[in-house]
Motif scaffolding. Structure first.
Motif, short mmCIF file in Angstrom:
data_model
loop_
_atom_site.label_atom_id
_atom_site.label_comp_id
_atom_site.label_asym_id
_atom_site.label_seq_id
_atom_site.Cartn_x
_atom_site.Cartn_y
_atom_site.Cartn_z
N VAL A 266 25.04 25.40 21.36
CA VAL A 266 24.72 26.81 21.59
C VAL A 266 23.74 26.92 22.75
O VAL A 266 22.72 26.23 22.79
N GLY A 267 24.05 27.78 23.69
CA GLY A 267 23.12 28.10 24.75
C GLY A 267 22.32 29.34 24.36
O GLY A 267 22.89 30.43 24.27
N VAL A 268 21.05 29.16 24.07
CA VAL A 268 20.19 30.27 23.65
C VAL A 268 19.49 30.84 24.89
O VAL A 268 18.69 30.16 25.53
N ILE A 269 19.80 32.08 25.20
CA ILE A 269 19.21 32.78 26.35
C ILE A 269 18.18 33.77 25.82
O ILE A 269 18.51 34.63 25.00
N THR A 270 16.96 33.64 26.29
CA THR A 270 15.89 34.53 25.84
C THR A 270 15.33 35.32 27.01
O THR A 270 14.87 34.73 28.00
N LEU A 271 15.39 36.64 26.92
CA LEU A 271 14.74 37.50 27.91
C LEU A 271 13.24 37.38 27.69
O LEU A 271 12.75 37.57 26.57
N SER B 236 30.32 39.64 30.55
CA SER B 236 31.56 39.96 29.84
C SER B 236 32.70 39.03 30.23
O SER B 236 33.68 38.91 29.49
N GLY B 237 32.58 38.37 31.38
CA GLY B 237 33.62 37.46 31.84
C GLY B 237 33.54 36.07 31.26
O GLY B 237 34.43 35.25 31.49
N LEU B 238 32.49 35.78 30.49
CA LEU B 238 32.39 34.45 29.87
C LEU B 238 33.53 34.23 28.89
O LEU B 238 33.80 35.07 28.04
N ASP B 239 34.18 33.07 28.99
CA ASP B 239 35.23 32.74 28.03
C ASP B 239 34.66 32.22 26.72
O ASP B 239 35.39 31.99 25.77
N LYS B 240 33.34 32.02 26.69
CA LYS B 240 32.68 31.55 25.48
C LYS B 240 32.21 32.73 24.64
O LYS B 240 31.89 33.78 25.19
N PRO B 241 32.19 32.60 23.33
CA PRO B 241 31.70 33.71 22.49
C PRO B 241 30.22 33.97 22.75
O PRO B 241 29.43 33.03 22.90
N ASP C 284 28.71 24.92 32.10
CA ASP C 284 28.21 23.83 31.26
C ASP C 284 29.14 23.62 30.06
O ASP C 284 29.15 24.41 29.12
N ASP C 285 29.92 22.54 30.10
CA ASP C 285 30.87 22.28 29.01
C ASP C 285 30.19 21.95 27.69
O ASP C 285 30.82 22.02 26.63
N ASP C 286 28.92 21.55 27.75
CA ASP C 286 28.19 21.25 26.52
C ASP C 286 27.79 22.52 25.78
O ASP C 286 27.44 22.46 24.59
N ILE C 287 27.81 23.66 26.46
CA ILE C 287 27.52 24.94 25.83
C ILE C 287 28.84 25.58 25.44
O ILE C 287 29.66 25.93 26.28
N ARG C 288 29.06 25.74 24.15
CA ARG C 288 30.34 26.23 23.65
C ARG C 288 30.23 27.63 23.04
O ARG C 288 31.24 28.27 22.76
N SER C 289 29.02 28.10 22.83
CA SER C 289 28.81 29.50 22.46
C SER C 289 27.44 29.90 22.97
O SER C 289 26.61 29.05 23.32
N GLN D 74 25.69 32.13 34.91
CA GLN D 74 26.58 31.29 35.72
C GLN D 74 26.44 29.83 35.34
O GLN D 74 27.43 29.09 35.29
N GLN D 75 25.22 29.40 35.07
CA GLN D 75 24.97 28.03 34.63
C GLN D 75 25.66 27.77 33.30
O GLN D 75 26.30 26.71 33.10
N VAL D 76 25.54 28.71 32.39
CA VAL D 76 26.17 28.59 31.07
C VAL D 76 27.69 28.48 31.21
O VAL D 76 28.34 27.68 30.52
#
Length: 264
Positions: free
Chosen positions: A14-19, A98-103, A46-51, A41-43
């Motif tokens: 999980v890629g956790v993004i915090t404002l 919105s264009g991310l293919d990841k949930p 990154d294939d290791d980030i799946r959601s 864009q980094q997320v």
């Protein structure tokens, strides 16, 4: 060097993004909008980030445009056109998100107002608590909606309700948000991050290529004729059928065991 306004932490797929502007309720200034696009864009790469899980530091998710930032620019005599600002700062942000293919899961803590509300709506699923508030606040300062609210809001709540919320600019409390479709899950105070993260991790452990294709198909289906939607389903199913996860899913079913998906 200024402190980062957007933080990225990777854990369990999980890629956790915090404002990270808690003193101003994570209001969006130029630095935050730029850094958030860069992190997204980094997320994406990154294939290791799946959601993805997006939340806000402190007491709020995001209070929208930093009006103090705009006021400072006006005092300095800097000229800016709001239309150009929307095109250059907010449109790329929302399109990238919105264009991310990841949930993408939003853990909406406290208030999500104005562009912050739009940001939450651009995510796939929203977790809230009883203290969460959504506010289409643009009209309160004499502006129209932007940052994708004209697109996402009516799709979530319907045309009439979207017009009522945007025209009035009123607060939408948590219970109503859940009832009308602005949010999908409400959890107890103090458990928001843990519950949202657990769900994001569950998705990250799944067949994330298929999940991304499902996301794309459902969004496309809302704007397509039935025949167009059926054809696009066939196209994405062809892609899903070529993945390792499809083979693993079929084999696991035959062997009566839990599949070990890799997102490939």
């Amino acid at each position: 060097m200024s402190e980062a306004t957007v933080l990225l932490n990777k854990q369990d797929g999980v890629g956790v993004i915090t404002l990270n502007r808690p003193k101003v309720y994570n209001a969006i200034n130029q630095q935050l909008s730029r850094e958030l696009v860069e992190v997204l864009q980094q997320v994406a790469q990154d294939d290791d980030i799946r959601s993805v899980l997006i939340t806000g530091a402190g007491k709020a998710f995001c209070s929208g445009q930093d009006l103090g930032d705009r006021s400072a620019m006006q005092k300095k005599g800097d000229h800016f056109a709001l239309g150009d600002s929307v095109r250059e700062r907010y449109n790329p942000l929302i399109e990238t998100l919105s264009g991310l293919d990841k949930p993408v899961i939003a853990a909406v803590n406290g208030v999500a107002a104005g562009a912050g509300c739009s940001l939450a709506l651009a995510c796939d699923i929203r977790f809230i608590t009883p203290s969460t508030r959504f506010v289409e606040a643009f009209v309160r300062i004499g502006l129209a909606v932007d940052s994708g609210s004209s697109y996402f809001l009516p799709r979530l709540v319907g045309l009439g309700k979207a017009l009522e919320l945007a025209m009035s600019g009123r607060d939408v409390e948590a219970e109503e948000a859940l009832a009308i479709g602005l949010a999908e899950r409400m959890v107890e105070e103090g458990k928001l991050f843990d519950e949202a993260f657990a769900f994001a991790r569950q998705l990250a452990e799944g067949p994330t290529v298929a999940i991304g294709l499902t996301k794309r198909a459902i969004i496309r289906g809302m704007e397509s004729s039935l025949s167009e939607a059926l054809e696009f389903e066939a196209e994405v199913q062809e892609l899903a059928g070529r993945t390792h996860d499809f083979l693993e899913g079929v084999q696991a079913f035959a062997e009566k065991r839990k599949p070990q998906f890799k997102g490939k």
